[in-house]
Design a protein around this motif. Structure first.
Motif, short mmCIF file in Angstrom:
data_model
loop_
_atom_site.label_atom_id
_atom_site.label_comp_id
_atom_site.label_asym_id
_atom_site.label_seq_id
_atom_site.Cartn_x
_atom_site.Cartn_y
_atom_site.Cartn_z
N ASP A 193 25.08 31.40 72.48
CA ASP A 193 24.59 31.29 73.85
C ASP A 193 24.35 32.65 74.50
O ASP A 193 23.42 32.82 75.29
CB ASP A 193 25.57 30.47 74.71
N VAL A 194 25.18 33.65 74.17
CA VAL A 194 24.99 34.96 74.80
C VAL A 194 23.70 35.63 74.37
O VAL A 194 23.23 36.56 75.03
CB VAL A 194 26.19 35.90 74.52
N PHE A 195 23.10 35.17 73.27
CA PHE A 195 21.83 35.71 72.83
C PHE A 195 20.65 35.01 73.51
O PHE A 195 19.51 35.41 73.34
CB PHE A 195 21.67 35.56 71.32
N CYS A 196 20.92 33.96 74.26
CA CYS A 196 19.85 33.17 74.86
C CYS A 196 19.40 33.70 76.21
O CYS A 196 18.35 33.32 76.71
CB CYS A 196 20.30 31.71 75.05
N GLY A 197 20.20 34.56 76.81
CA GLY A 197 19.95 34.98 78.19
C GLY A 197 20.99 34.34 79.09
O GLY A 197 21.41 33.21 78.87
N THR A 198 21.44 35.08 80.09
CA THR A 198 22.57 34.63 80.91
C THR A 198 22.19 34.35 82.36
O THR A 198 23.05 33.99 83.14
CB THR A 198 23.68 35.69 80.90
N ASP A 199 20.92 34.52 82.71
CA ASP A 199 20.49 34.35 84.11
C ASP A 199 21.33 35.20 85.06
O ASP A 199 21.64 34.80 86.18
CB ASP A 199 20.56 32.88 84.54
N GLY A 200 21.75 36.36 84.59
CA GLY A 200 22.49 37.29 85.44
C GLY A 200 23.97 37.03 85.52
O GLY A 200 24.68 37.75 86.23
N GLU A 201 24.48 36.02 84.82
CA GLU A 201 25.91 35.72 84.90
C GLU A 201 26.73 36.76 84.14
O GLU A 201 26.34 37.24 83.09
CB GLU A 201 26.19 34.33 84.33
N LEU B 2 40.98 44.14 80.76
CA LEU B 2 41.83 45.33 80.72
C LEU B 2 41.87 46.06 82.06
O LEU B 2 42.53 47.10 82.18
CB LEU B 2 41.33 46.28 79.63
N GLY B 3 41.16 45.54 83.07
CA GLY B 3 41.13 46.18 84.37
C GLY B 3 40.30 47.45 84.39
O GLY B 3 40.56 48.35 85.20
N ILE B 4 39.27 47.52 83.52
CA ILE B 4 38.43 48.72 83.39
C ILE B 4 37.01 48.36 83.77
O ILE B 4 36.51 47.28 83.41
CB ILE B 4 38.49 49.26 81.94
N GLU B 5 36.32 49.26 84.44
CA GLU B 5 34.95 49.02 84.86
C GLU B 5 33.97 49.42 83.76
O GLU B 5 34.02 50.55 83.26
CB GLU B 5 34.64 49.83 86.12
N ASN B 6 33.10 48.50 83.37
CA ASN B 6 31.96 48.84 82.53
C ASN B 6 30.94 49.52 83.44
O ASN B 6 30.41 48.90 84.36
CB ASN B 6 31.37 47.58 81.90
N VAL B 7 30.65 50.78 83.21
CA VAL B 7 29.80 51.54 84.14
C VAL B 7 28.37 51.01 84.19
O VAL B 7 27.61 51.37 85.10
CB VAL B 7 29.80 53.05 83.80
N PHE B 8 28.01 50.14 83.23
CA PHE B 8 26.66 49.57 83.24
C PHE B 8 26.66 48.07 83.52
O PHE B 8 25.67 47.38 83.28
CB PHE B 8 25.95 49.87 81.92
N ALA B 9 27.77 47.57 84.07
CA ALA B 9 27.86 46.14 84.37
C ALA B 9 27.05 45.75 85.60
O ALA B 9 26.91 44.55 85.89
CB ALA B 9 29.32 45.72 84.56
N ASP B 10 26.49 46.73 86.30
CA ASP B 10 25.61 46.37 87.41
C ASP B 10 24.23 45.97 86.93
O ASP B 10 23.38 45.53 87.72
CB ASP B 10 25.50 47.53 88.41
#
Length: 338
Positions: free
Chosen positions: A158-166, A244-252
């Motif tokens: 499913d993660v390869f299908c597109g997430t609609d921004g989720e 882990l309480g860590i920010e993915n710097v590209f999660a925006d």
């Protein structure tokens, strides 16, 4: 396709994983009656949405062709790995214990050719010749239409299908395992597998509360001068870092994976880097080539030697291996933080 980088599924307009899950819970009206028919499992025929397709199974599949490595631990976890009649792709021993790797090695390999971007190279006719009921993975050159014409449905993560921004969550993994449980009539085994994984994720999240690391990025370098990729909100890497309480710097960025140049990475300057690779070896050569070809030597994570090479499936896509992966990331962070 093993690494599932941009080019096919990732750029399609697709159903979200949660919609696919909702559709999976619905079977045709004949399903209840079918359970009473001689030799037919309860709940079949089964219909479920997968990316842009609707899959139909008259009965639990008995002949699996595996064209990506990620599903191995799910199939083993629900007790149907022995239904895999052939495999294609890279299955490094670093993913598995000795017993499981021995069983994987005993499965005939159709192709082990992986290009520089992580894509499996395989001929469609070779797959059809295996007479599969289900094909797991959709590399270039394989089509749903051809497989269906040969009597097989194709299941794509499913993660390869597109997430609609989720934003990816570990629930993405648990839902994926539930889908496999329904398809193979192993719902009880799937529930047990999920329960064990949930306990492990909860334990590592509690233990991570004292970590000092606050930011990270995950990268996938194409060797030989190819593009550099990173992972956004739709990636399981983000779910791991969140735990882990860590920010993915590209999660925006809503995309699961996307090409990146050195400039935004240098601007973000994350505390740590996770560098994904495939094949055998510890990945140190991949890290060295990436740093050299993308001029990343000035990154703080590089100068402070806070770079973790990690086999691809320990972070992507959703499989029990991502739980092993978050445990490995957590242990490594404790080591470098002293």
């Amino acid at each position: 396709m093993t690494a599932q980088l941009p080019g096919r599924i990732g750029r399609r307009t697709a159903l979200a994983g949660l919609l696919a899950l909702g559709a999976a819970a619905c079977t045709s009206g004949a399903g209840a009656e079918g359970g009473a028919e001689t030799g037919r499992a309860a709940g079949f025929p089964l219909e479920l949405a997968n990316c842009e397709a609707t899959l139909r199974f008259e009965s639990p599949p008995e002949r699996i062709v595996l064209l990506e490595s990620a599903p191995v631990t799910t199939l083993d976890g629900i007790g149907v790995l022995d239904r895999v009649v052939s495999r294609g792709g890279s299955f490094p021993p670093g993913y598995y214990d000795e017993d499981l790797f021995t069983r994987i090695e005993a499965i005939p390999a159709l192709s082990e050719e992986i290009d520089a971007a992580g894509h499996l190279q395989i001929n469609q006719e070779v797959v059809i010749a295996q007479r599969p009921d289900i094909v797991l993975g959709l590399p270039d050159g394989i089509t749903r239409e051809a497989m269906r014409g040969a009597g097989a449905e194709v299941l794509v993560q499913d993660v390869f299908c597109g997430t609609d921004g989720e934003r990816a969550r570990f629930e993405t993994l648990y839902e994926e395992i539930g889908t496999y449980g329904r398809i193979f009539d192993r719902t009880g085994e799937a529930e047990d597998l999920v329960a064990g994984l949930q306990e492990r994720v909860s334990a590592v999240a509690r233990s991570a509360e004292g970590l000092r690391t606050t930011t990270a990025a995950a990268l996938y370098p194409s060797l030989g001068g190819g593009p550099l990729y990173t992972y956004g909100a739709g990636s399981m890497v983000t779910a791991q870092l969140d735990a882990l309480g860590i920010e993915n710097v590209f999660a925006d960025t809503a995309e699961r994976v996307f090409e990146i140049s050195a400039e935004p990475l240098l601007a973000a300057d994350p505390d740590v880097l996770i560098v994904l690779h495939q094949g055998e070896g510890d990945g140190s050569d991949v890290v060295e080539e990436m740093i050299a070809q993308d001029q990343l030597s000035s990154l703080r994570a590089v100068t402070e030697q806070s770079v973790l090479p990690l086999l691809f499936n320990f972070c992507e896509p959703a499989s029990p291996l991502v739980v092993d992966g978050v445990v490995r990331i957590h242990e490594w962070l404790h080591e470098i933080e002293g």
